[in-house]
Design a protein around this motif. Structure first.
Motif, mmCIF file in Angstrom:
data_model
loop_
_atom_site.group_PDB
_atom_site.id
_atom_site.type_symbol
_atom_site.label_atom_id
_atom_site.label_comp_id
_atom_site.label_asym_id
_atom_site.label_seq_id
_atom_site.Cartn_x
_atom_site.Cartn_y
_atom_site.Cartn_z
ATOM 1 N N ALA A 183 12.478 -2.305 8.741
ATOM 2 C CA ALA A 183 13.868 -2.344 8.269
ATOM 3 C C ALA A 183 13.925 -2.355 6.746
ATOM 4 C CB ALA A 183 14.584 -3.559 8.844
ATOM 5 N N LEU A 184 13.077 -3.144 6.117
ATOM 6 C CA LEU A 184 13.036 -3.183 4.651
ATOM 7 C C LEU A 184 12.600 -1.830 4.086
ATOM 8 C CD1 LEU A 184 11.462 -6.712 4.170
ATOM 9 C CD2 LEU A 184 13.803 -6.035 3.589
ATOM 10 N N TYR A 185 11.603 -1.233 4.703
ATOM 11 C CA TYR A 185 11.109 0.076 4.289
ATOM 12 C C TYR A 185 12.215 1.126 4.385
ATOM 13 C CZ TYR A 185 8.297 4.358 4.536
ATOM 14 O OH TYR A 185 7.789 5.610 4.344
ATOM 15 N N LYS A 186 12.975 1.092 5.484
ATOM 16 C CA LYS A 186 14.055 2.044 5.679
ATOM 17 C C LYS A 186 15.205 1.817 4.692
ATOM 18 C CE LYS A 186 15.301 3.343 9.613
ATOM 19 N NZ LYS A 186 15.728 3.676 10.932
ATOM 20 N N GLN A 187 15.301 0.604 4.139
ATOM 21 C CA GLN A 187 16.309 0.309 3.125
ATOM 22 C C GLN A 187 15.874 0.793 1.749
ATOM 23 O OE1 GLN A 187 17.223 -3.892 3.259
ATOM 24 N NE2 GLN A 187 17.682 -3.806 5.445
ATOM 25 N N GLY A 188 14.656 1.321 1.669
ATOM 26 C CA GLY A 188 14.182 1.895 0.420
ATOM 27 C C GLY A 188 13.151 1.059 -0.325
ATOM 28 N N LYS A 197 7.944 -10.889 0.159
ATOM 29 C CA LYS A 197 7.397 -11.731 1.229
ATOM 30 C C LYS A 197 6.010 -12.223 0.799
ATOM 31 C CE LYS A 197 10.644 -10.475 4.196
ATOM 32 N NZ LYS A 197 11.844 -11.259 4.003
ATOM 33 N N PRO A 198 5.962 -13.215 -0.097
ATOM 34 C CA PRO A 198 4.670 -13.624 -0.665
ATOM 35 C C PRO A 198 3.673 -14.192 0.347
ATOM 36 C CG PRO A 198 6.426 -15.110 -1.370
ATOM 37 C CD PRO A 198 7.073 -13.988 -0.631
ATOM 38 N N HIS A 199 4.126 -14.504 1.554
ATOM 39 C CA HIS A 199 3.191 -14.972 2.575
ATOM 40 C C HIS A 199 2.410 -13.813 3.201
ATOM 41 C CE1 HIS A 199 6.708 -13.825 4.949
ATOM 42 N NE2 HIS A 199 5.928 -13.760 6.001
ATOM 43 N N LEU A 200 2.781 -12.572 2.834
ATOM 44 C CA LEU A 200 2.079 -11.387 3.338
ATOM 45 C C LEU A 200 1.249 -10.750 2.241
ATOM 46 C CD1 LEU A 200 4.978 -9.626 5.296
ATOM 47 C CD2 LEU A 200 3.200 -11.128 6.217
ATOM 48 N N VAL A 218 -2.082 -5.513 2.306
ATOM 49 C CA VAL A 218 -2.787 -4.941 3.461
ATOM 50 C C VAL A 218 -1.974 -5.178 4.733
ATOM 51 C CG1 VAL A 218 -4.856 -5.155 4.906
ATOM 52 C CG2 VAL A 218 -5.078 -5.126 2.423
ATOM 53 N N GLN A 219 -1.415 -6.380 4.898
ATOM 54 C CA GLN A 219 -0.605 -6.673 6.076
ATOM 55 C C GLN A 219 0.656 -5.806 6.119
ATOM 56 O OE1 GLN A 219 -0.440 -10.918 5.207
ATOM 57 N NE2 GLN A 219 -1.344 -11.340 7.226
ATOM 58 N N VAL A 220 1.282 -5.618 4.966
ATOM 59 C CA VAL A 220 2.479 -4.788 4.903
ATOM 60 C C VAL A 220 2.131 -3.350 5.279
ATOM 61 C CG1 VAL A 220 4.277 -3.843 3.400
ATOM 62 C CG2 VAL A 220 3.647 -6.265 3.223
ATOM 63 N N TYR A 221 1.058 -2.830 4.726
ATOM 64 C CA TYR A 221 0.644 -1.469 5.069
ATOM 65 C C TYR A 221 0.267 -1.350 6.547
ATOM 66 C CZ TYR A 221 0.861 0.774 0.515
ATOM 67 O OH TYR A 221 1.304 1.343 -0.644
ATOM 68 N N ALA A 222 -0.331 -2.388 7.115
ATOM 69 C CA ALA A 222 -0.652 -2.365 8.546
ATOM 70 C C ALA A 222 0.627 -2.277 9.370
ATOM 71 C CB ALA A 222 -1.457 -3.594 8.940
ATOM 72 N N ALA A 223 1.650 -3.033 8.984
ATOM 73 C CA ALA A 223 2.933 -2.993 9.688
ATOM 74 C C ALA A 223 3.575 -1.616 9.553
ATOM 75 C CB ALA A 223 3.861 -4.084 9.162
ATOM 76 N N LEU A 224 3.508 -1.050 8.363
ATOM 77 C CA LEU A 224 4.079 0.284 8.151
ATOM 78 C C LEU A 224 3.304 1.353 8.923
ATOM 79 C CD1 LEU A 224 5.003 0.095 4.375
ATOM 80 C CD2 LEU A 224 6.566 0.073 6.345
ATOM 81 N N THR A 225 2.008 1.193 9.000
ATOM 82 C CA THR A 225 1.186 2.119 9.780
ATOM 83 C C THR A 225 1.568 2.038 11.252
ATOM 84 O OG1 THR A 225 -0.639 1.974 8.210
ATOM 85 C CG2 THR A 225 -1.185 2.721 10.442
ATOM 86 N N VAL A 269 4.985 -14.977 11.554
ATOM 87 C CA VAL A 269 6.065 -14.697 12.505
ATOM 88 C C VAL A 269 6.854 -13.480 12.039
ATOM 89 C CG1 VAL A 269 6.262 -17.063 13.360
ATOM 90 C CG2 VAL A 269 7.602 -16.353 11.378
ATOM 91 N N THR A 270 6.285 -12.718 11.127
ATOM 92 C CA THR A 270 6.952 -11.536 10.587
ATOM 93 C C THR A 270 6.705 -10.350 11.501
ATOM 94 O OG1 THR A 270 6.629 -12.384 8.347
ATOM 95 C CG2 THR A 270 7.188 -10.054 8.570
ATOM 96 N N SER A 271 7.803 -9.755 11.954
ATOM 97 C CA SER A 271 7.694 -8.636 12.884
ATOM 98 C C SER A 271 7.537 -7.316 12.132
ATOM 99 C CB SER A 271 8.943 -8.568 13.768
ATOM 100 O OG SER A 271 10.082 -8.263 12.994
ATOM 101 N N VAL A 272 6.938 -6.382 12.838
ATOM 102 C CA VAL A 272 6.854 -5.016 12.318
ATOM 103 C C VAL A 272 8.277 -4.491 12.119
ATOM 104 C CG1 VAL A 272 6.157 -2.654 12.885
ATOM 105 C CG2 VAL A 272 4.583 -4.561 13.305
#
Length: 98
Positions: free
Chosen positions: A35-40, A50-53, A56-63, A27-30
């Motif tokens: 928002a976390l990425y923009k916070q640095g 976010k250990p449930h991610l 690869v999933q994090v990079y997919a969201a950032l992409t 249920v984690t949104s892009v």
């Protein structure tokens, strides 16, 4: 032979979440990852937080965020405006009660 992942299968739009893009199987949104990425936070730090991610999933969201920045920035701005509206409403109620 190495496992190949089609990154197009990692992000979906869920009507249960207002049609916003989310990471498949979560249920984690892009928007949240952006928002976390923009916070640095780095992708690696987000994955640890976010250990449930998976990374690869994090990079997919950032992409997705970088490829659709206008959409996600508008979503973040809308979320911020709603936060500010609710905060002002709460502040007004608190002032009236005093």
């Amino acid at each position: 032979m190495p496992t190949i992942t089609d990154i197009g299968t990692l992000i979906t739009r869920d009507p249960m979440h207002g049609g916003r893009p989310i990471i498949v199987g979560t249920v984690t949104s892009v928007r949240r990852i952006a928002a976390l990425y923009k916070q640095g936070y780095s992708a690696e730090e987000i994955a640890v937080d976010k250990p449930h991610l998976t990374l690869v999933q994090v990079y997919a969201a950032l992409t997705y965020y970088h490829a659709n920045r206008e959409e996600i920035e508008a979503d973040l701005a809308q979320e911020q405006a709603e936060y500010e509206r609710l905060a002002a409403l709460h502040a007004n109620k608190t002032q009236i009660q005093q």
